[in-house]
Structure formats: structure tokens, C-alpha cells
Motif scaffolding. Structure first.
Motif: not given
Length: 135
Positions: A85-91, A115-121
Motif C-alpha cells: 500500500x506504499x506505507x512504511x515498514x520497520x525495515x 529519535x527513532x520514534x521521531x524519525x518514524x513519524x
């Protein structure tokens, strides 16, 4: 002998040749509209390029890379790991994280998590912008 002329609305300059042909068949020959133009692999390639361009712009605006080159590197690293669906995965997040924060291994664990949580958002926001731009 009788001549009939069918008056139609003036042709739109943005109308494709296919649409003009369909309109001609409908008005002049009394036929039915043909099915939509078939998609080709070039259509998919053009959409992918538009999406990557929009994604690079969105990463540049939301993820705070050090430059446009780094934004391009993030997109190239993330793109293969997006789901169907074009969404972000953990990889995908890990791929982006490794480029955006290469020295994160020296940070305290709590700072790394924040910082990882911020990058994911930021990455999810960039993907949403890119998807909206292409849709």
C-alpha cells in the motif's frame, strides 16, 4: 439530399487524442464510448518517478536530512521496503534511520528510542505527502 451537422462543445486543448476519438465515435457515428485507455508499463514507470520525486521533496521538508543528496539516499534506501500500500515498514524505518543518524549507536538507549520514534513519524508524514501529491 439533406445534410445534418452535429454541434458539439468546442474541443478542449487538454483533451487527449483518445478522448477526441471517443467523442467523434459518439457524436458522428452514434457509437458507444470505448473502454478506458489500457495501462502500459510506461504508465507505472512514470507514476513511480512522480512518487519518488514527491517523496524526495517531502523527506527534504520533514525529515531534516543534511542535504538533498541525503534525502535522495533515504528515498532510495526506503523505497524497496515499503509495503504494497506504499506505507512504511520497520525495515524501511531502519533503512532511513541508518542514513539519517549514522552515529546513533553511541547515544544512550533512551535518546535512540526517542529519535527513532521521531524519525518514524517524519517518514510517515513524508510518505503521506508524497502519496497525496501523486494521487
Amino acid at each position: 439530399m439533406t445534410t445534418t451537422t452535429v454541434h458539439t462543445a468546442p474541443a478542449d486543448d487538454t483533451e487527449s487524442a483518445y478522448s477526441r476519438a471517443c467523442r467523434l465515435i459518439e457524436t458522428e457515428l452514434g457509437g458507444r464510448r470505448l473502454p478506458p485507455e489500457p495501462r502500459t508499463w510506461l504508465d507505472d514507470l512514470a507514476r513511480t518517478r512522480r512518487h519518488k520525486t514527491a517523496f524526495i521533496t517531502a523527506v527534504w521538508n520533514t525529515c531534516f536530512p543534511s542535504g538533498v543528496v541525503e534525502a535522495c539516499r533515504v528515498v532510495e534506501a526506503v523505497y524497496p521496503f515499503l509495503d504494497a500500500a506504499g506505507l512504511c515498514t520497520e525495515a524501511a524505518l531502519t533503512a532511513a534511520w541508518n542514513i539519517l543518524e549514522p552515529d546513533a549507536g553511541t547515544w544512550p538507549a533512551q535518546l535512540q528510542d526517542q529519535r527513532r520514534s521521531f524519525t518514524g513519524k517524519c517518514l510517515n508524514r513524508a510518505l503521506a505527502e508524497a502519496n497525496a501529491a501523486v494521487a
